[in-house]
Design an enzyme around this catalytic site. Structure first.
Site, PDB file in Angstrom:
ATOM      1  N   HIS A  61      -8.839 -11.581   6.861  1.00 20.65           N
ATOM      2  CA  HIS A  61      -7.599 -11.087   6.261  1.00 20.65           C
ATOM      3  C   HIS A  61      -7.297 -11.730   4.910  1.00 20.65           C
ATOM      4  O   HIS A  61      -6.405 -11.266   4.198  1.00 20.65           O
ATOM      5  CB  HIS A  61      -6.419 -11.304   7.214  1.00 20.65           C
ATOM      6  CG  HIS A  61      -6.016 -12.736   7.338  1.00 20.65           C
ATOM      7  ND1 HIS A  61      -6.754 -13.643   8.069  1.00 20.65           N
ATOM      8  CD2 HIS A  61      -4.980 -13.414   6.807  1.00 20.65           C
ATOM      9  CE1 HIS A  61      -6.169 -14.826   7.981  1.00 20.65           C
ATOM     10  NE2 HIS A  61      -5.093 -14.714   7.227  1.00 20.65           N
ATOM     11  N   HIS A  76      -4.610 -12.205  -0.035  1.00 18.09           N
ATOM     12  CA  HIS A  76      -4.223 -12.064   1.374  1.00 18.09           C
ATOM     13  C   HIS A  76      -3.935 -10.588   1.617  1.00 18.09           C
ATOM     14  O   HIS A  76      -3.024 -10.026   1.030  1.00 18.09           O
ATOM     15  CB  HIS A  76      -2.976 -12.911   1.643  1.00 18.09           C
ATOM     16  CG  HIS A  76      -2.635 -13.024   3.089  1.00 18.09           C
ATOM     17  ND1 HIS A  76      -2.090 -11.982   3.821  1.00 18.09           N
ATOM     18  CD2 HIS A  76      -2.766 -14.055   3.950  1.00 18.09           C
ATOM     19  CE1 HIS A  76      -1.895 -12.389   5.067  1.00 18.09           C
ATOM     20  NE2 HIS A  76      -2.302 -13.640   5.170  1.00 18.09           N
TER      21      HIS A  76
END
Length: 157
Positions: A61, A76
């Protein structure tokens, strides 16, 4: 020697969002770094700078690239994507690899992320912003940016 022209490219296409409005205090209060966020609408996540991938979460992620100037840029993808444990995200590179800005790092399966109601606001941060002066968001808030083409942040070291 100072470099005033360091540019961070959009790692993903979408709309620029002010970091302070991201609905997660870790990002909005700049606890992990300073920068901006992009409400992603693309499926390819690209390297925002030239450098070495120095951090790559197992859950895919988030990743960070450290440039030659020592500045570490964290990308992110979405909020709460960590709960998917990598589902819907394909890693195309790994920690320790050198990449150039615009290199595809991740591929997102947007239908999978949408099925899980993932908020696709994606922070783009300079983690070690103590190394940086004059961090400036390049596009206006709400502006659409194209991955690998448009500059989202400029800084001096």
């Amino acid at each position: 020697m100072t470099n005033e022209n360091n540019r961070i490219l959009a790692p993903i296409s979408g709309k620029v969002v002010e970091l302070a409005t991201v609905p997660d205090p870790v990002f909005s209060e700049k606890l992990t770094g300073d920068g901006c966020a992009i409400l992603a609408d693309g499926s390819d996540v690209l390297a925002p700078i030239d450098g070495e991938i120095t951090l790559f979460f197992e859950t895919k992620h988030a990743f960070a690239i450290t440039g030659a100037d020592g500045v570490q840029v964290l990308v992110h993808i979405g909020l709460d994507t960590v709960i998917l444990d990598g589902e819907g995200i394909t890693a195309l590179h790994h920690t320790g690899e050198h990449v150039t800005a615009g290199t595809p790092i991740l591929r997102l399966d947007l239908p999978v992320l949408q099925k899980h109601h993932i908020n696709l606001i994606s922070p783009v941060l300079i983690v070690n912003y103590d190394k940086v002066r004059h961090l400036t968001p390049a596009p206006a808030i709400g502006e659409e940016v194209a991955a690998g083409r448009d500059c989202v942040l400029q800084y001096a070291v």
